[in-house]
Structures are given as structure tokens and as C-alpha cells.
Scaffold this active site. Structure first.
Site, PDB file in Angstrom:
ATOM      1  N   SER A 100       0.885  -1.181   0.000  1.00 30.35           N
ATOM      2  CA  SER A 100       0.000   0.000   0.000  1.00 30.35           C
ATOM      3  C   SER A 100       0.914   1.220   0.000  1.00 30.35           C
ATOM      4  O   SER A 100       1.386   1.646   1.051  1.00 30.35           O
ATOM      5  CB  SER A 100      -0.891   0.000   1.243  1.00 30.35           C
ATOM      6  OG  SER A 100      -1.638  -1.181   1.315  1.00 30.35           O
ATOM      7  N   LYS A 175      -6.766   2.099  -2.813  1.00 31.59           N
ATOM      8  CA  LYS A 175      -6.401   1.372  -1.590  1.00 31.59           C
ATOM      9  C   LYS A 175      -6.362   2.319  -0.377  1.00 31.59           C
ATOM     10  O   LYS A 175      -6.891   2.009   0.692  1.00 31.59           O
ATOM     11  CB  LYS A 175      -5.036   0.690  -1.786  1.00 31.59           C
ATOM     12  CG  LYS A 175      -4.497  -0.031  -0.569  1.00 31.59           C
ATOM     13  CD  LYS A 175      -5.362  -1.201  -0.170  1.00 31.59           C
ATOM     14  CE  LYS A 175      -4.990  -1.711   1.217  1.00 31.59           C
ATOM     15  NZ  LYS A 175      -5.948  -2.687   1.729  1.00 31.59           N
ATOM     16  N   LYS A 244      -0.617   4.533   8.645  1.00 32.20           N
ATOM     17  CA  LYS A 244       0.061   5.003   7.415  1.00 32.20           C
ATOM     18  C   LYS A 244      -0.965   5.261   6.302  1.00 32.20           C
ATOM     19  O   LYS A 244      -0.924   6.293   5.639  1.00 32.20           O
ATOM     20  CB  LYS A 244       1.063   3.928   6.959  1.00 32.20           C
ATOM     21  CG  LYS A 244       1.654   4.171   5.579  1.00 32.20           C
ATOM     22  CD  LYS A 244       2.255   2.913   4.962  1.00 32.20           C
ATOM     23  CE  LYS A 244       1.228   1.909   4.510  1.00 32.20           C
ATOM     24  NZ  LYS A 244       1.758   0.755   3.776  1.00 32.20           N
TER      25      LYS A 244
HETATM   26  P1  NAD Z   1       4.716  -6.880   7.508  1.00 28.85           P
HETATM   27  O1  NAD Z   1       5.361  -5.832   8.345  1.00 28.85           O
HETATM   28  O2  NAD Z   1       4.214  -8.117   8.162  1.00 28.85           O
HETATM   29  O3  NAD Z   1       5.714  -7.324   6.325  1.00 28.85           O
HETATM   30  C1  NAD Z   1       6.617  -6.482   5.694  1.00 28.85           C
HETATM   31  C2  NAD Z   1       7.876  -7.287   5.395  1.00 28.85           C
HETATM   32  O4  NAD Z   1       8.794  -6.447   4.711  1.00 28.85           O
HETATM   33  C3  NAD Z   1       8.580  -7.785   6.673  1.00 28.85           C
HETATM   34  O5  NAD Z   1       8.841  -9.172   6.585  1.00 28.85           O
HETATM   35  C4  NAD Z   1       9.875  -6.977   6.702  1.00 28.85           C
HETATM   36  O6  NAD Z   1      10.949  -7.672   7.300  1.00 28.85           O
HETATM   37  C5  NAD Z   1      10.095  -6.726   5.225  1.00 28.85           C
HETATM   38  N1  NAD Z   1      10.982  -5.590   4.953  1.00 28.85           N
HETATM   39  C6  NAD Z   1      10.979  -4.370   5.543  1.00 28.85           C
HETATM   40  N2  NAD Z   1      11.960  -3.606   5.021  1.00 28.85           N
HETATM   41  C7  NAD Z   1      12.577  -4.364   4.087  1.00 28.85           C
HETATM   42  C8  NAD Z   1      13.666  -4.134   3.185  1.00 28.85           C
HETATM   43  N3  NAD Z   1      14.322  -2.960   3.150  1.00 28.85           N
HETATM   44  N4  NAD Z   1      14.037  -5.138   2.364  1.00 28.85           N
HETATM   45  C9  NAD Z   1      13.400  -6.337   2.375  1.00 28.85           C
HETATM   46  N5  NAD Z   1      12.370  -6.607   3.202  1.00 28.85           N
HETATM   47  C10 NAD Z   1      11.957  -5.636   4.028  1.00 28.85           C
HETATM   48  O7  NAD Z   1       3.544  -6.133   6.716  1.00 28.85           O
HETATM   49  P2  NAD Z   1       2.288  -6.795   6.007  1.00 28.85           P
HETATM   50  O8  NAD Z   1       1.142  -6.783   6.946  1.00 28.85           O
HETATM   51  O9  NAD Z   1       2.684  -8.032   5.298  1.00 28.85           O
HETATM   52  O10 NAD Z   1       1.978  -5.638   4.918  1.00 28.85           O
HETATM   53  C11 NAD Z   1       2.782  -5.472   3.739  1.00 28.85           C
HETATM   54  C12 NAD Z   1       2.110  -4.409   2.856  1.00 28.85           C
HETATM   55  O11 NAD Z   1       0.772  -4.826   2.544  1.00 28.85           O
HETATM   56  C13 NAD Z   1       1.977  -3.028   3.541  1.00 28.85           C
HETATM   57  O12 NAD Z   1       2.168  -2.027   2.591  1.00 28.85           O
HETATM   58  C14 NAD Z   1       0.533  -3.053   4.070  1.00 28.85           C
HETATM   59  O13 NAD Z   1       0.015  -1.740   4.225  1.00 28.85           O
HETATM   60  C15 NAD Z   1      -0.172  -3.855   2.993  1.00 28.85           C
HETATM   61  N6  NAD Z   1      -1.386  -4.594   3.410  1.00 28.85           N
HETATM   62  C16 NAD Z   1      -1.418  -5.308   4.579  1.00 28.85           C
HETATM   63  C17 NAD Z   1      -2.588  -6.015   4.917  1.00 28.85           C
HETATM   64  C18 NAD Z   1      -2.689  -6.841   6.192  1.00 28.85           C
HETATM   65  O14 NAD Z   1      -3.814  -7.269   6.522  1.00 28.85           O
HETATM   66  N7  NAD Z   1      -1.605  -7.104   6.912  1.00 28.85           N
HETATM   67  C19 NAD Z   1      -3.688  -5.993   4.057  1.00 28.85           C
HETATM   68  C20 NAD Z   1      -3.594  -5.275   2.858  1.00 28.85           C
HETATM   69  C21 NAD Z   1      -2.436  -4.584   2.538  1.00 28.85           C
END
Ligand code: NAD
Length: 324
Positions: A100, A175, A244
Site C-alpha cells: 500500500s 487502496k 500510514k
Molecule cells: P509486515 O510488516 O508483516 O511485512 C513487511 C515485510 O517487509 C517484513 O517481513 C519486513 O521484514 C520486510 N521488509 C521491511 N523492510 C525491508 C527491506 N528494506 N528489504 C526487504 N524486506 C523488508 O507487513 P504486512 O502486513 O505483510 O503488509 C505489507 C504491505 O501490505 C503493507 O504495505 C501493508 O500496508 C499492505 N497490506 C497489509 C494487509 C494486512 O492485513 N496485513 C492488508 C492489505 C495490505
């Protein structure tokens, strides 16, 4: 044809999405800063390694990262490594940002990547961890139709409602606005149910009736029964991430010079909750914050709203950990 995929960001959403790609027969090269995430990806049959180790073997790279700041940084890295060394797959490279991200950054990224002949679409998702696991995410894409068509089959491995909604950035725009609406419903529902409970109505009964009536929403139909009434607070979507999204929506309304204060108000409440609750709190834990301030009688009746819930003069203890 896309067969080999790089997947950067193997978190709560990325890991199950990558697993679904593996199950559909794609080779998935994962990257993450967390060693645990990489181990889980390998356990599902995926490959791991630095971007430079696999970039010339993949036709497509998927990003599922926490923020635009990180996405922008990773894209710089991809440009640097993809334009150096053996560039056998350069013509075919596609990048899909499923995070997102901030729409204005997405448009800039699209323009920049075009200069390197790298295709780019934004394709954020809704449906949360459950639908990421089931492979039934809603995917809203922005970008060129030709790039969308190229990626459609692999998007179908992760989602079931997939559409191209407009030019670059449109997916990220929808989104952010969707999550602003979702946060607004959630906050209003938490306040309403707390008010009813204070009056002596059981929250389960209140939710049952609201769900038969026009006040219902995704929050009352899904989040309350599964994560709030059970006190499990484990939706898998963190408070930090929804904050965010609301912040992005608030900025978008400001950029449009829109005469509304609602996005700012919702953002303020979630920011206060974020300061009061644990760093890792689930977004449904906003309910705990609401429970705390709604009992502070008179706060919302203060003329001119001089005192805001959680504000320094509100008398509410919002220090980290104070609600636990
Ligand atoms: P999360 O924090 O669980 O996962 C993010 C991952 O990115 C982590 O494993 C982290 O270690 C990794 N990361 C961070 N910096 C990094 C880098 N520089 N290089 C490589 N890896 C890196 O988050 P999430 O819940 O999986 O969400 C991911 C995205 O999806 C976000 O943008 C969020 O807004 C969106 N989203 C989440 C949900 C939900 O229900 N969790 C639903 C829809 C959209």
C-alpha cells in the site's frame, strides 16, 4: 512468459502470497531483511538470496513492503543491479508494487522505470491475511493495460477479484481511500458499541442487531465477531500500517484542497492510539483506546473541543504500555 518471480517483503501478507505462487508452479526467489521470513519461504519450497543473485533470472519482481519510503529505496537498488552485469532478461522485466504505497510516489516510480524499459504496475490488495492465505485477495491495479495483461495470470494465483482501475497510481489511490473508509467505520463502530455497553447493552447483542440494520459495515460484520468481541485482536493488520494508510488519505484530501476535516480527525485518533498502544499492536486494538477515552465523561462535550482524547490536557494516560 513469466515463470520466475522475485518477491521482496515476506511478511504477514507476502509469505502466504509467495506460497500461493509456488503452489501454482512459479519459481519464487524471496528477499527480506528478516531471517525468519526467509526460512519460512524456503520451507514452502522457495529460493532465497540477495537481489543481485537472482535478478537476471526473473521476468517479474513483486514488492510487498511496509511503506513507499522502503519501496522507493528498493526500486533504486533494482535499477542499479538490473542495469549492470549480464542483462539477458532486461527487456522482459516487470515490477508489481503490491504494497500500500503513496500514489504520487508510484507515478514517479512508473516514469522513472520506463526510462530503463522496466514495466511497472501498482497492484495493492484488500482482504487481509485470511484472503492472502486462501489466494482470494481483491487486487486493484493501476498502470498500462499491456503490463496488466502480462501479469494477470500470476495475479490470479493470489487473488480472485482482479481489476485494472486506471492509470499508474490508481490502485494505490483506491487502496488508501478504502482503508480510510474502513478505519472510519471501525472507529465509529468501536465508539458506538462502547456507548451501548456503558448503557447496559451486551456488545454481542448490539453487533447482532446492527448487522441486521443499516449501521453495519465490514467492521461490524467481520472485525467485531472475529477479533474484537473475542478479544483476540489478531487480524494480522497492524495499527501502524492502517495509520500510514489514513495518513496518505488525509494528505490526498489536503492536496485536493478539499473542505473536509474528517480525514484529519480520523488520522488524529489513530495517531493517538498508536502513541498509547504497543508498537506491534493490531489495528483492531483501537477498540482498547476507545474504551479508555469514551469513559472520560464530558470530554467530547467540551465546547470548541479544547480537550481532545489522549491530548496532553485530557487526563488520559497514553504513555506506551499504559493500556495493557
Ligand atoms: P509486515 O510488516 O508483516 O511485512 C513487511 C515485510 O517487509 C517484513 O517481513 C519486513 O521484514 C520486510 N521488509 C521491511 N523492510 C525491508 C527491506 N528494506 N528489504 C526487504 N524486506 C523488508 O507487513 P504486512 O502486513 O505483510 O503488509 C505489507 C504491505 O501490505 C503493507 O504495505 C501493508 O500496508 C499492505 N497490506 C497489509 C494487509 C494486512 O492485513 N496485513 C492488508 C492489505 C495490505
Amino acid at each position: 512468459m513469466i515463470k520466475n518471480i522475485g518477491f521482496i517483503g515476506l511478511g504477514k501478507m507476502g509469505l502466504p502470497m509467495a506460497k500461493n505462487l509456488l503452489e501454482k508452479g512459479y519459481n519464487v526467489f524471496g528477499a527480506d531483511v528478516s531471517e525468519n521470513a526467509l526460512e519460512e519461504h524456503r520451507a514452502s519450497g522457495g529460493h532465497t538470496g540477495n537481489i543481485q543473485d537472482w535478478i537476471h533470472q526473473v521476468q517479474c519482481i513483486i514488492l510487498m513492503l511496509p511503506s513507499s519510503v522502503i519501496v522507493n529505496k528498493i526500486l533504486e537498488e533494482i535499477i542499479a543491479v538490473s542495469t549492470s552485469g549480464n542483462q539477458t532478461n532486461q527487456d522482459a522485466l516487470m515490477i508489481i508494487d503490491m504494497s500500500s504505497s503513496y500514489p504520487a510516489d508510484t507515478r514517479k516510480n512508473h516514469k522513472k522505470l520506463e526510462q530503463y524499459n522496466i514495466g511497472f504496475i501498482d497492484a495493492p490488495v484488500s482482504g487481509g491475511v485470511k484472503k492472502a492465505v486462501d489466494g482470494t485477495l481483491t487486487i486493484m491495479a493501476g498502470g498500462r493495460a499491456i503490463h496488466f495483461e502480462k501479469c494477470k495470470r500470476l495475479l490470479e494465483a493470489m487473488g480472485s477479484n482482479i481489476s485494472l482501475v486506471g492509470p499508474s497510481g490508481s490502485g494505490h489511490l483506491i487502496k488508501a481511500i478504502n482503508n480510510y473508509l474502513s478505519a472510519t467505520h471501525l472507529l465509529a463502530s468501536c465508539e458506538a458499541v462502547q456507548l451501548l455497553e456503558n448503557f447496559g447493552v451486551e456488545p454481542e447483542k448490539a453487533i447482532h442487531v446492527i448487522n441486521q440494520s443499516t449501521g453495519r459495515s465490514g467492521s461490524t460484520e467481520y472485525k467485531f465477531p472475529n477479533f474484537i468481541l473475542t478479544e483476540a485482536y489478531n487480524s494480522g493488520f497492524s495499527l501502524e500500517l492502517i495509520k500510514k494508510d489514513i495518513g496518505m488519505a488525509n494528505q490526498l484530501f489536503k492536496d485536493a484542497n478539499a473542505a473536509t476535516s474528517l480525514p484529519q480527525f480520523i488520522y488524529q485518533r489513530f495517531s493517538e492510539a498508536s502513541s498509547a498502544l504497543d508498537k506491534e499492536a493490531d489495528h483492531t486494538e483501537i477498540n482498547k483506546f476507545v474504551s479508555t477515552y469514551l469513559l472520560q465523561r464530558g470530554i467530547l462535550n467540551d465546547e470548541n473541543e479544547k480537550t481532545v482524547p489522549g491530548g496532553s490536557d485530557s487526563g488520559i494516560d497514553v504513555r506506551p504500555g499504559s493500556l495493557r
